[in-house]
Design a protein around this motif. Structure first.
Motif, PDB file in Angstrom:
ATOM      1  N   SER A   7       0.807  -1.214   0.000  1.00  0.00           N
ATOM      2  CA  SER A   7       0.000   0.000   0.000  1.00  0.00           C
ATOM      3  C   SER A   7       0.837   1.260   0.000  1.00  0.00           C
ATOM      4  O   SER A   7       0.338   2.346  -0.219  1.00  0.00           O
ATOM      5  CB  SER A   7      -0.975  -0.012   1.172  1.00  0.00           C
ATOM      6  OG  SER A   7      -0.328  -0.395   2.342  1.00  0.00           O
ATOM      7  N   MET A  14      -0.519   5.723   9.059  1.00  0.00           N
ATOM      8  CA  MET A  14      -1.326   4.538   9.302  1.00  0.00           C
ATOM      9  C   MET A  14      -1.058   3.918  10.656  1.00  0.00           C
ATOM     10  O   MET A  14      -0.812   2.720  10.759  1.00  0.00           O
ATOM     11  CB  MET A  14      -1.043   3.485   8.221  1.00  0.00           C
ATOM     12  CG  MET A  14      -1.686   3.757   6.890  1.00  0.00           C
ATOM     13  SD  MET A  14      -1.412   2.375   5.783  1.00  0.00           S
ATOM     14  CE  MET A  14      -2.261   1.077   6.640  1.00  0.00           C
ATOM     15  N   THR A  17      -3.388   0.886  11.336  1.00  0.00           N
ATOM     16  CA  THR A  17      -3.157  -0.256  10.469  1.00  0.00           C
ATOM     17  C   THR A  17      -1.799  -0.874  10.733  1.00  0.00           C
ATOM     18  O   THR A  17      -1.632  -2.088  10.694  1.00  0.00           O
ATOM     19  CB  THR A  17      -3.272   0.194   9.006  1.00  0.00           C
ATOM     20  OG1 THR A  17      -4.555   0.803   8.831  1.00  0.00           O
ATOM     21  CG2 THR A  17      -3.115  -0.962   8.055  1.00  0.00           C
ATOM     22  N   LEU A 102      -5.563   6.364   1.861  1.00  0.00           N
ATOM     23  CA  LEU A 102      -6.643   5.471   2.277  1.00  0.00           C
ATOM     24  C   LEU A 102      -8.018   6.043   1.971  1.00  0.00           C
ATOM     25  O   LEU A 102      -9.029   5.390   2.219  1.00  0.00           O
ATOM     26  CB  LEU A 102      -6.530   5.177   3.773  1.00  0.00           C
ATOM     27  CG  LEU A 102      -5.286   4.402   4.190  1.00  0.00           C
ATOM     28  CD1 LEU A 102      -5.269   4.178   5.686  1.00  0.00           C
ATOM     29  CD2 LEU A 102      -5.194   3.089   3.446  1.00  0.00           C
ATOM     30  N   LEU A 108      -6.095   3.361  -3.867  1.00  0.00           N
ATOM     31  CA  LEU A 108      -6.935   2.210  -3.525  1.00  0.00           C
ATOM     32  C   LEU A 108      -7.189   1.330  -4.744  1.00  0.00           C
ATOM     33  O   LEU A 108      -7.136   0.102  -4.662  1.00  0.00           O
ATOM     34  CB  LEU A 108      -8.261   2.688  -2.934  1.00  0.00           C
ATOM     35  CG  LEU A 108      -8.185   3.357  -1.553  1.00  0.00           C
ATOM     36  CD1 LEU A 108      -9.549   3.898  -1.159  1.00  0.00           C
ATOM     37  CD2 LEU A 108      -7.685   2.371  -0.505  1.00  0.00           C
ATOM     38  N   VAL A 112      -4.886  -1.925  -4.455  1.00  0.00           N
ATOM     39  CA  VAL A 112      -5.765  -2.920  -3.837  1.00  0.00           C
ATOM     40  C   VAL A 112      -6.632  -3.610  -4.890  1.00  0.00           C
ATOM     41  O   VAL A 112      -6.586  -4.839  -5.048  1.00  0.00           O
ATOM     42  CB  VAL A 112      -6.652  -2.285  -2.746  1.00  0.00           C
ATOM     43  CG1 VAL A 112      -7.503  -3.353  -2.064  1.00  0.00           C
ATOM     44  CG2 VAL A 112      -5.793  -1.571  -1.709  1.00  0.00           C
ATOM     45  N   ALA A 355      -3.173  -7.807   3.475  1.00  0.00           N
ATOM     46  CA  ALA A 355      -3.389  -6.463   2.952  1.00  0.00           C
ATOM     47  C   ALA A 355      -4.773  -6.336   2.340  1.00  0.00           C
ATOM     48  O   ALA A 355      -5.458  -5.329   2.517  1.00  0.00           O
ATOM     49  CB  ALA A 355      -2.323  -6.128   1.916  1.00  0.00           C
ATOM     50  N   ASP A 359      -7.055  -3.485   3.680  1.00  0.00           N
ATOM     51  CA  ASP A 359      -7.213  -2.359   2.765  1.00  0.00           C
ATOM     52  C   ASP A 359      -8.441  -2.501   1.879  1.00  0.00           C
ATOM     53  O   ASP A 359      -8.949  -1.502   1.363  1.00  0.00           O
ATOM     54  CB  ASP A 359      -5.960  -2.206   1.910  1.00  0.00           C
ATOM     55  CG  ASP A 359      -4.741  -1.837   2.746  1.00  0.00           C
ATOM     56  OD1 ASP A 359      -4.948  -1.350   3.874  1.00  0.00           O
ATOM     57  OD2 ASP A 359      -3.610  -2.036   2.289  1.00  0.00           O
ATOM     58  N   TYR A 362     -11.123  -0.358   3.133  1.00  0.00           N
ATOM     59  CA  TYR A 362     -11.049   1.043   2.741  1.00  0.00           C
ATOM     60  C   TYR A 362     -11.642   1.255   1.350  1.00  0.00           C
ATOM     61  O   TYR A 362     -12.231   2.299   1.063  1.00  0.00           O
ATOM     62  CB  TYR A 362      -9.606   1.526   2.788  1.00  0.00           C
ATOM     63  CG  TYR A 362      -9.062   1.682   4.184  1.00  0.00           C
ATOM     64  CD1 TYR A 362      -9.355   2.812   4.937  1.00  0.00           C
ATOM     65  CD2 TYR A 362      -8.263   0.701   4.763  1.00  0.00           C
ATOM     66  CE1 TYR A 362      -8.870   2.961   6.225  1.00  0.00           C
ATOM     67  CE2 TYR A 362      -7.768   0.835   6.048  1.00  0.00           C
ATOM     68  CZ  TYR A 362      -8.081   1.968   6.773  1.00  0.00           C
ATOM     69  OH  TYR A 362      -7.601   2.112   8.053  1.00  0.00           O
ATOM     70  N   THR A 380      -9.564  -3.760  12.166  1.00  0.00           N
ATOM     71  CA  THR A 380      -8.465  -4.724  12.124  1.00  0.00           C
ATOM     72  C   THR A 380      -8.522  -5.629  13.349  1.00  0.00           C
ATOM     73  O   THR A 380      -7.541  -6.285  13.693  1.00  0.00           O
ATOM     74  CB  THR A 380      -7.103  -4.003  12.086  1.00  0.00           C
ATOM     75  OG1 THR A 380      -7.005  -3.147  13.236  1.00  0.00           O
ATOM     76  CG2 THR A 380      -6.966  -3.151  10.833  1.00  0.00           C
TER      77      THR A 380
END
Length: 453
Positions: A7, A14, A17, A102, A108, A112, A355, A359, A362, A380
Motif C-alpha cells: 500500500s 497509518m 493499520t 486510504l 486504492l 488494492v 493487505a 485495505d 477502505y 483490524t
C-alpha cells in the motif's frame, strides 16, 4: 507489517493499520510455524515421490480441460474505453484530490483493486485483462477517426525484453520509491506510463502490448494459470495450470519475465524482514524510513532476480546432465520457465492476503461514500486474536504449498513430452524438484518471518 510495501503508506499515516499488522505478525510467530513449514516441504516432496511411481501420463491427464458452452459477447473495445476513462478520472483525483492514500481512490484502485484483486482473479479464473485493457479501445477509436496505421514493425529479436525492463521498473517503484501510494506521485507515474504505452501501441501496433507493455505481458502470463481458457476455439475449464501445457513454448525474454515475476514477488517479502534489515545494518525496531533504503532495495531486487534465474538455470542444466540429454540450456530454460507461474501466483496471493483483508475495507468505505450508502467501519480487530490469524496463516501456507505442487506436476507433464520415459524424466526433474521443495520452505519462512520495515 507486510502490507506496507503493497500500500506504500508513509509511517506517520497509518498508526492503526501498522499496529494491526504488527499484531498479526506477532501472533504468527507464536504459532508452530516450524511444524507447518516442515509439513509443507514434506507435502511437496511426497508429490515428487508419487510422480516417480505413478503412471507416466497421469500428470498431463490431470490438466486435460473440458469444453463448456458459452456465448461470447460481441461488444468490442467498449470495456477498454470505459477502463481508460476511469483511469483518467483516477489520475485526476490523484492530482487534485485528498493526499490521504486510504481515502483517495487512485491508490486504492491501483494497489488494492488492481494489484491484489484483479491480478489474483486473472490468475485464478483466466484472461479478464483482455477486455478491460485501457489502451486497445482508445487506440482503436484513434485509428477509426484518423485512419492511423502503425508505421513501425516491432523488432522480432526484441522479444519480451522491453517487458522485462518494464516489470523491473514497476517492482522498483513499488519496493524502493519513498511513497509509492502518495496520490500525486502515483498519478504522475500512472499517467505518464499510460501515455508512453499508448504511443508505443500507435507506433508498433498490437505487438507492442503483447511483448513490451509489462502489465499486459504479466496479465497474459498469469492468465495461463486460470481455470478458464480457450481450447480448440471453444471455452474450456480445467485444473489451474492446464493452459501452461496448452500454450506454445515461451521465448527467452518471456521465460526471464516469468522468473522475474517470482523473484520480484519474493523480494517484496524479503525486504521487510529482520534478516534483510540486519544485512543492511539497520535496527528493525528503529527503521529510518523507506527513503533510507532506496538504493539497497533496488540492488537487492536486481540481485534476488539474478540469483533466482541462475539457480533455476543451474537446476535445469544439472537435471539434463543427470538424464543424459543433450538439450541446450536456452531450450530447457524456455521449455520449463512457465512451470514457475503457479509458484509466482501462489506467493502473490499469500503475500497480499492480509493487505486485501484490511485495505479492501477502505475500498468498500470509499465506494460506499461515493454512492451515498453510508459509513463503512474499517476494523483490524480480527488481527488481534490468535484464531483468525491462525486461519489466515494456514490459508497462506496452503496456497503456497498448492502452488508448488501444481508447479511440480506441470514440470513432470512437460518432461514426459520429451519421450525419454518415466525413469529418465524423473531423474532429469530431480534437481528442479529439489529447488521447488527448497523454495516452498523459503516461501513459508517469508510469510512467518518477523518484519521491521
Amino acid at each position: 507489517m507486510r502490507v506496507i510495501a503493497l500500500s506504500g503508506i508513509c509511517l506517520a499515516l497509518m498508526a492503526g493499520t501498522l499496529w494491526a499488522h504488527a499484531s498479526e505478525q506477532g501472533f504468527v510467530l507464536l504459532l508452530p510455524t516450524d511444524v507447518y513449514i516442515a509439513a509443507g516441504g514434506v507435502t511437496v516432496a511426497l508429490t515428487v515421490v508419487l510422480l516417480a511411481v505413478l503412471p507416466g501420463g497421469l500428470a498431463e491427464a490431470l490438466f486435460r480441460p473440458a469444453p463448456v458452452p458459452w456465448m461470447r459477447p460481441r461488444v468490442r473495445h467498449a470495456a477498454s474505453v470505459l477502463a481508460a476513462l476511469l483511469l483518467g478520472w483516477l489520475v485526476w483525483r490523484g492530482l487534485a484530490g485528498t493526499r490521504d492514500p486510504l481515502v483517495n481512490p487512485l491508490p486504492l484502485v491501483i494497489w488494492v483493486v488492481f494489484w491484489i484483486g484483479l491480478v489474483s482473479a486473472q490468475g485464478l479464473w483466466g484472461d479478464l485483462w483482455r477486455g478491460i485493457n485501457p489502451w486497445t479501445g482508445p487506440a482503436a477509436i484513434m485509428r477509426r477517426i484518423t485512419g492511423w496505421r502503425a508505421p513501425l514493425r516491432y523488432p522480432r529479436r526484441a522479444g519480451h525484453w522491453s517487458g522485462v525492463l518494464g516489470l523491473l521498473g514497476f517492482a522498483g517503484f513499488l519496493l524502493a520509491d519513498p511513497a509509492p501510494a502518495d496520490p500525486g506521485r502515483l498519478a504522475m507515474a500512472v499517467g505518464l506510463y499510460w501515455c508512453a504505452m499508448l504511443v508505443g501501441l500507435l507506433a508498433f501496433g498490437p505487438a507492442w502490448l503483447l511483448r513490451a507493455e509489462a502489465v499486459t505481458v504479466l496479465m497474459r502470463a498469469y492468465a495461463r494459470m486460470g481455470i478458464a481458457g480457450r481450447a480448440g476455439g471453444r471455452l474450456a475449464l480445467g485444473l489451474p495450470g492446464w493452459q501452461v501445457l496448452a500454450a506454445p513454448k515461451a521465448g527467452a525474454g518471456l521465460a526471464v519475465f516469468i522468473l522475474v515475476m517470482l523473484g520480484s514477488g519474493s523480494f517484496d517479502g524479503l525486504n521487510e524482514t529482520f534478516w534483510w534489515l540486519g544485512v543492511l545494518g539497520l535496527n528493525p525496531l528503529e527503521f529510518p524510513g523507506r527513503s533510507a533504503v532506496v538504493l539497497p532495495n533496488l540492488l537487492g531486487l536486481m540481485a534476488a532476480n539474478a540469483a533466482l534465474v541462475a539457480a533455476f538455470a543451474a537446476c535445469l542444466w544439472l537435471g539434463e546432465r543427470i538424464a543424459g540429454g543433450q538439450a541446450s540450456l536456452r531450450a530447457l530454460f524456455c521449455f520449463y520457465a512457465p512451470t514457475i507461474l503457479p509458484i509466482a501466483l501462489a506467493y502473490h496471493i499469500a503475500h497480499y492476503l492480509t493487505a486485501f483483508l484490511v485495505d479492501g475495507q477502505y475500498v468498500l468505505a470509499a465506494l460506499s461514500n461515493a454512492l451515498g450508502l453510508g459509513h463503512v467501519h474499517v476494523t483490524t480487530g480480527f488481527l488481534n486474536t490468535p484464531g483468525p490469524v491462525r486461519l489466515i496463516w494456514l490459508g497462506q501456507a496452503g496456497v503456497v504449498v498448492a502452488g508448488h505442487v501444481i508447479a511440480i506436476l506441470l514440470a513432470h507433464a512437460l518432461a514426459m513430452r520429451t519421450g525419454r520415459g518415466a525413469r529418465r524424466a524423473v531423474l532429469g526433474q530431480a534437481p528442479l524438484a529439489a529447488f521447488m521443495i527448497a523454495y516452498t520452505v523459503f516461501g513459508l519462512w517469508l510469510l512467518a518471518a518477523p518484519r521491521g520495515a
